[in-house]
Scaffold this motif. Structure first.
Motif, PDB file in Angstrom:
ATOM      1  N   ARG A  19       0.862  -1.178   0.000  1.00 42.22           N
ATOM      2  CA  ARG A  19       0.000   0.000   0.000  1.00 42.22           C
ATOM      3  C   ARG A  19       0.893   1.221   0.000  1.00 42.22           C
ATOM      4  O   ARG A  19       2.112   1.111   0.159  1.00 42.22           O
ATOM      5  CB  ARG A  19      -0.944  -0.017   1.198  1.00 42.22           C
ATOM      6  CG  ARG A  19      -0.262   0.003   2.525  1.00 42.22           C
ATOM      7  CD  ARG A  19      -1.257  -0.258   3.654  1.00 42.22           C
ATOM      8  NE  ARG A  19      -0.551  -0.398   4.900  1.00 42.22           N
ATOM      9  CZ  ARG A  19      -0.337   0.578   5.770  1.00 42.22           C
ATOM     10  NH1 ARG A  19      -0.816   1.782   5.537  1.00 42.22           N
ATOM     11  NH2 ARG A  19       0.324   0.368   6.873  1.00 42.22           N
ATOM     12  N   ALA A  20       0.297   2.368  -0.162  1.00 48.29           N
ATOM     13  CA  ALA A  20       1.068   3.617  -0.142  1.00 48.29           C
ATOM     14  C   ALA A  20       1.592   3.865   1.272  1.00 48.29           C
ATOM     15  O   ALA A  20       0.968   3.472   2.253  1.00 48.29           O
ATOM     16  CB  ALA A  20       0.189   4.773  -0.600  1.00 48.29           C
ATOM     17  N   SER A  21       2.731   4.508   1.335  1.00 51.57           N
ATOM     18  CA  SER A  21       3.300   4.926   2.622  1.00 51.57           C
ATOM     19  C   SER A  21       3.400   6.450   2.596  1.00 51.57           C
ATOM     20  O   SER A  21       3.011   7.086   1.614  1.00 51.57           O
ATOM     21  CB  SER A  21       4.679   4.292   2.815  1.00 51.57           C
ATOM     22  OG  SER A  21       5.564   4.730   1.800  1.00 51.57           O
ATOM     23  N   ALA A  24       5.931   7.034  -0.407  1.00 54.90           N
ATOM     24  CA  ALA A  24       5.899   6.331  -1.689  1.00 54.90           C
ATOM     25  C   ALA A  24       4.491   5.812  -1.982  1.00 54.90           C
ATOM     26  O   ALA A  24       3.722   5.528  -1.072  1.00 54.90           O
ATOM     27  CB  ALA A  24       6.886   5.162  -1.653  1.00 54.90           C
ATOM     28  N   THR A  25       4.212   5.654  -3.274  1.00 51.69           N
ATOM     29  CA  THR A  25       2.942   5.053  -3.682  1.00 51.69           C
ATOM     30  C   THR A  25       3.041   3.537  -3.532  1.00 51.69           C
ATOM     31  O   THR A  25       4.138   2.984  -3.376  1.00 51.69           O
ATOM     32  CB  THR A  25       2.618   5.379  -5.152  1.00 51.69           C
ATOM     33  OG1 THR A  25       3.587   4.718  -5.986  1.00 51.69           O
ATOM     34  CG2 THR A  25       2.623   6.885  -5.421  1.00 51.69           C
ATOM     35  N   ALA A  26       1.918   2.875  -3.645  1.00 55.04           N
ATOM     36  CA  ALA A  26       1.922   1.405  -3.602  1.00 55.04           C
ATOM     37  C   ALA A  26       2.755   0.845  -4.752  1.00 55.04           C
ATOM     38  O   ALA A  26       3.483  -0.132  -4.573  1.00 55.04           O
ATOM     39  CB  ALA A  26       0.495   0.877  -3.655  1.00 55.04           C
ATOM     40  N   ASP A  28       5.341   2.356  -6.190  1.00 61.09           N
ATOM     41  CA  ASP A  28       6.752   2.577  -5.812  1.00 61.09           C
ATOM     42  C   ASP A  28       7.229   1.493  -4.853  1.00 61.09           C
ATOM     43  O   ASP A  28       8.351   0.988  -4.971  1.00 61.09           O
ATOM     44  CB  ASP A  28       6.942   3.937  -5.132  1.00 61.09           C
ATOM     45  CG  ASP A  28       6.696   5.116  -6.051  1.00 61.09           C
ATOM     46  OD1 ASP A  28       6.882   4.982  -7.277  1.00 61.09           O
ATOM     47  OD2 ASP A  28       6.300   6.194  -5.531  1.00 61.09           O
ATOM     48  N   ASN A  29       6.378   1.129  -3.895  1.00 62.84           N
ATOM     49  CA  ASN A  29       6.751   0.094  -2.926  1.00 62.84           C
ATOM     50  C   ASN A  29       6.897  -1.265  -3.603  1.00 62.84           C
ATOM     51  O   ASN A  29       7.796  -2.038  -3.259  1.00 62.84           O
ATOM     52  CB  ASN A  29       5.751   0.051  -1.774  1.00 62.84           C
ATOM     53  CG  ASN A  29       5.862   1.284  -0.903  1.00 62.84           C
ATOM     54  OD1 ASN A  29       6.923   1.884  -0.770  1.00 62.84           O
ATOM     55  ND2 ASN A  29       4.754   1.690  -0.308  1.00 62.84           N
ATOM     56  N   GLU A  76      -3.616  -2.312  -1.449  1.00 58.06           N
ATOM     57  CA  GLU A  76      -3.868  -1.773  -2.777  1.00 58.06           C
ATOM     58  C   GLU A  76      -3.539  -2.878  -3.775  1.00 58.06           C
ATOM     59  O   GLU A  76      -2.821  -3.822  -3.436  1.00 58.06           O
ATOM     60  CB  GLU A  76      -3.029  -0.522  -3.008  1.00 58.06           C
ATOM     61  CG  GLU A  76      -3.489   0.632  -2.115  1.00 58.06           C
ATOM     62  CD  GLU A  76      -2.815   1.940  -2.447  1.00 58.06           C
ATOM     63  OE1 GLU A  76      -2.726   2.280  -3.640  1.00 58.06           O
ATOM     64  OE2 GLU A  76      -2.381   2.615  -1.509  1.00 58.06           O
TER      65      GLU A  76
END
Length: 184
Positions: A19-21, A24-26, A28-29, A76
């Motif tokens: 999921r997003a942090s 960073a977006t999901a 990106d993760n 996500e």
């Protein structure tokens, strides 16, 4: 007459979603997981001091329930599908669904990461068993042939390929939104 054994469909892959942090977006993760070849264990929703990687033993088309938009705080549609046999050899196991007060009586404290609370007698009930969760203590490294990236759309597939110059470090990239679409 000999009775045939029950056939319960086995899922060949375990899925882990990100999921997003804050930073960073999901997506990106997911890219970071692919670059590192490691899913990092976390302690969110895991009892005890030992972090764990949480995965689902659910066929991809049935992930619709878990990835419902109302659950976006938790998951996500960006993740990794790992070969279940490989994950098992690396220590991944199905969680134990049971009330916490019972788990504390029978498990050593360092094994509490294995338990997911099941409190059906509460109001409202606590029951996550539909997730068919598996966990691995600590981090879970994976060789690229043992994993496929899961993304929401074909646009996300293109993004993954672009970020890895056309060669993502995994067995494939699967857009899962189309699997959830209702046929016309």
């Amino acid at each position: 007459m000999k009775r045939a054994p029950a056939k319960i469909p086995a899922v060949a892959m375990l899925t882990h979603f990100t999921r997003a942090s804050a930073s960073a977006t999901a997506l990106d993760n997911l890219v970071a997981i692919l670059k590192d070849g490691v899913i990092r264990g976390g302690s969110r929703m895991v009892r005890g001091a030992r972090p764990a990687v949480c995965m689902f033993d659910v066929p991809i088309p049935e992930l619709r329930t878990i990835l419902d938009r109302r659950n976006r705080r938790r998951y996500e549609p960006f993740g990794i599908a790992i070969d279940k046999r490989y994950a098992f050899t690396m220590g991944a196991r199905p969680v134990i669904y049971m009330p916490w007060h019972e788990a504390e009586k029978i498990l050593a404290p360092e094994e509490s990461w294995r338990v997911v609370s099941l409190e059906i007698d509460k109001t409202p009930p606590v029951d996550w068993s539909f997730e068919r969760e598996w966990r691995a203590a600590g981090d879970l490294a994976f060789p690229s042939p043992m994993a496929a990236a899961l993304v929401e759309t074909w646009k996300d597939v293109d993004e993954i390929f672009d970020r890895f110059d056309g060669r993502p470090p995994c067995a494939g990239v699967i857009p899962i939104a189309e699997m959830f679409a209702t046929p016309a």
